[in-house]
Every structure is written in C-alpha cells, then in structure tokens.
Design an enzyme around this catalytic site. Structure first.
Site, mmCIF file in Angstrom:
data_model
loop_
_atom_site.group_PDB
_atom_site.id
_atom_site.type_symbol
_atom_site.label_atom_id
_atom_site.label_comp_id
_atom_site.label_asym_id
_atom_site.label_seq_id
_atom_site.Cartn_x
_atom_site.Cartn_y
_atom_site.Cartn_z
ATOM 1 N N GLY A 1 0.775 -1.333 -0.018
ATOM 2 C CA GLY A 1 0.199 0.124 0.185
ATOM 3 C C GLY A 1 0.852 1.067 0.011
ATOM 4 O O GLY A 1 1.803 1.434 -0.900
ATOM 5 N N GLU A 2 0.621 2.065 0.706
ATOM 6 C CA GLU A 2 1.369 3.423 1.088
ATOM 7 C C GLU A 2 2.045 3.359 2.431
ATOM 8 O O GLU A 2 1.307 3.528 3.349
ATOM 9 C CB GLU A 2 0.497 4.536 0.770
ATOM 10 C CG GLU A 2 1.251 5.764 0.546
ATOM 11 C CD GLU A 2 2.368 5.922 -0.608
ATOM 12 O OE1 GLU A 2 2.194 5.153 -1.654
ATOM 13 O OE2 GLU A 2 3.332 6.363 -0.245
ATOM 14 N N SER A 3 3.243 3.304 2.568
ATOM 15 C CA SER A 3 3.847 2.840 3.790
ATOM 16 C C SER A 3 3.580 4.323 4.762
ATOM 17 O O SER A 3 3.486 4.109 6.089
ATOM 18 C CB SER A 3 5.353 2.673 3.816
ATOM 19 O OG SER A 3 6.150 3.565 2.972
ATOM 20 N N CYS B 1 6.126 -5.322 0.396
ATOM 21 C CA CYS B 1 6.251 -3.838 -0.170
ATOM 22 C C CYS B 1 6.380 -2.929 0.767
ATOM 23 O O CYS B 1 7.226 -2.664 1.560
ATOM 24 C CB CYS B 1 5.216 -3.853 -1.528
ATOM 25 S SG CYS B 1 5.899 -2.575 -2.569
ATOM 26 N N ARG C 1 13.246 3.393 -0.519
ATOM 27 C CA ARG C 1 11.530 3.549 -1.011
ATOM 28 C C ARG C 1 11.736 3.727 -2.447
ATOM 29 O O ARG C 1 12.500 4.224 -2.951
ATOM 30 C CB ARG C 1 10.904 4.666 -0.238
ATOM 31 C CG ARG C 1 10.070 4.302 1.044
ATOM 32 C CD ARG C 1 9.435 5.524 1.415
ATOM 33 N NE ARG C 1 8.184 5.208 0.929
ATOM 34 C CZ ARG C 1 7.188 6.612 0.800
ATOM 35 N NH1 ARG C 1 7.780 7.664 1.376
ATOM 36 N NH2 ARG C 1 6.215 6.524 0.056
ATOM 37 N N HIS D 1 4.781 -8.424 -4.429
ATOM 38 C CA HIS D 1 3.500 -8.626 -3.978
ATOM 39 C C HIS D 1 2.884 -10.299 -4.421
ATOM 40 O O HIS D 1 2.266 -10.318 -5.078
ATOM 41 C CB HIS D 1 2.365 -7.735 -4.549
ATOM 42 C CG HIS D 1 2.629 -6.300 -3.955
ATOM 43 N ND1 HIS D 1 1.640 -5.752 -3.048
ATOM 44 C CD2 HIS D 1 3.245 -5.408 -4.717
ATOM 45 C CE1 HIS D 1 2.237 -4.464 -2.874
ATOM 46 N NE2 HIS D 1 3.202 -4.039 -3.773
ATOM 47 N N GLU E 1 0.378 -11.680 -2.967
ATOM 48 C CA GLU E 1 -1.034 -11.688 -2.835
ATOM 49 C C GLU E 1 -1.762 -11.081 -4.238
ATOM 50 O O GLU E 1 -2.770 -11.335 -4.349
ATOM 51 C CB GLU E 1 -1.265 -10.654 -1.744
ATOM 52 C CG GLU E 1 -1.296 -9.172 -1.953
ATOM 53 C CD GLU E 1 0.376 -8.543 -1.903
ATOM 54 O OE1 GLU E 1 1.180 -9.498 -1.902
ATOM 55 O OE2 GLU E 1 0.264 -7.401 -1.544
HETATM 56 N N1 GLN Z 1 5.980 2.825 -2.730
HETATM 57 C C1 GLN Z 1 5.121 2.684 -1.775
HETATM 58 C C2 GLN Z 1 5.944 3.076 -0.297
HETATM 59 O O1 GLN Z 1 6.751 3.532 -0.286
HETATM 60 C C3 GLN Z 1 5.183 0.964 -1.600
HETATM 61 C C4 GLN Z 1 4.290 0.403 -2.806
HETATM 62 C C5 GLN Z 1 3.471 -0.922 -2.660
HETATM 63 O O2 GLN Z 1 3.214 -1.371 -1.531
HETATM 64 N N2 GLN Z 1 3.214 -1.388 -3.483
HETATM 65 O O3 GLN Z 1 4.996 3.063 0.422
#
Ligand code: GLN
Length: 196
Positions: free
Chosen positions: A48-50, A80, A107, A172, A174
C-alpha cells in the site's frame, strides 16, 4: 484452525485475505485494533502506501503492540510497503515506522522507468517451481544485518529476506495466484505455535 491476521488499515488487504483463505486450516482475520492482534498467531503487513499505513498504525495505537508481538516471536510478514514498515532504516527518508527488522530499505527504489514490473524467480527455499513476482513502486533492501537471511535477489537487488520470525518481500505475492509465499509463512506460524 490457525488465525493469521492481515493489518487492515490500508492497502492490499482483501488480496492477502483471499490468498490465506485458499490454504487449508487457516482462518484469515482482519486486524484493526490491539485486541484483534491478541487473537492471531501470525500477522501480514500488506502493500500500500507506507506513510499512510505508518500514520494509521500510530493513530490506531498499534505500534507498540505489534513491536511487542514481534519481539515475543510471532511471525510477521511485510509485503512491499509492509517491508518498509518493518525496516530499522529507510535510507531515503528521515524516519522509521516499526523498526523491527535489521534491514535498510530504499523506498520507490526502482525509479520511474521501472516503477512497476513483473518478473519470475527461482527461490528454492520457498518453492520448487518458479515464482511470479509483481513489483509496484517497490523498495529494495540496500543492506541487511548478519542475522538476516537473503532469500531472493531480483536484478541483483535484495528482494526477499528473513530474520528469525520476520519475513519481508519487496514484491506482492498476494497479487498473483501463486500461494508459495503464503504457504511458507503459514509454515513459520505453525512452527511458532509448536515451538514458541
Ligand atoms: N511505494 C510505496 C511506499 O513507499 C510502496 C508500494 C507498494 O506497497 N506497492 O510505501
């Protein structure tokens, strides 16, 4: 049945729940609170978005409880963004989230050109067959401590690692139909339940 949790604040939650539901003997559980965390024997931190997930972990008062369970030996797997949450250092940022794994990650490491790509890799520890790998604005592991086992490199970059009860992948599983990583993680959880 064995309860495996998926941190359900943001990201690829439903996909992990679906993959876990395909494995016999596993009940997937969405984790949103400290009391949810008490009911599980393994935890997946999704992609997701960390920055968003890290903020929500704090807002939902989950940071200390997750760190505690990790230190007690409960298996935790980050995919990820989840890997970024686990890292003790994010080399291109000035903060850390959980800081439970002895890895330094970068990242969005693959840059705009290779922002998202698919690959396959032979990872004999995980499965006999080649495993499809989906990278989406993925991090890579820049350095790993001595206790960290490198499971896979992709394009010469470290993409999957394990340190005792902690597993992290920059891709991923999943988002594919291949269940090898979910089965491997399930094995870690079973070992934890038997051996502590
Ligand atoms: N770029 C995202 C981040 O820095 C990670 C991307 C992902 O989980 N697919 O959080």
């Amino acid at each position: 049945m064995i309860n495996i949790g998926v941190l359900a604040l943001q990201g690829s939650i439903a996909e992990h729940v679906h993959s876990l539901s395909m494995i016999e003997g596993i009940t997937p559980c969405e984790v949103k609170s400290a009391s949810d965390l008490e009911k599980i024997s393994g935890l997946i931190l999704p992609g997701g978005e960390s920055t968003t997930i890290g903020k929500l972990i704090k807002d939902f008062a989950l940071t200390a409880p997750i760190i505690k369970r990790a230190k007690e030996g409960m298996p935790i797997w980050g995919t990820c963004a989840g890997m970024i949450l686990m890292a003790k250092e994010i080399v291109n940022e000035g903060y850390v989230h959980l800081g439970i794994m002895d890895i330094a990650v970068r990242r969005n490491a693959y840059g705009s050109q290779l922002d998202s790509f698919n690959s396959t890799a032979s990872i004999p520890i995980i499965a006999h067959e080649d495993i499809p790998l989906v990278f989406i604005r993925a991090p890579w592991v820049e350095t790993a401590g001595e206790q960290v086992r490198i499971l896979a490199r992709v394009n010469h970059r470290i993409a999957a690692v394990q340190q005792d009860n902690m597993l992290a992948t920059s891709f991923h599983p999943e988002l594919t139909t291949n269940l090898a990583f979910h089965k491997y993680f399930t094995g870690m959880v079973k070992k934890y339940l038997i051996c502590g």
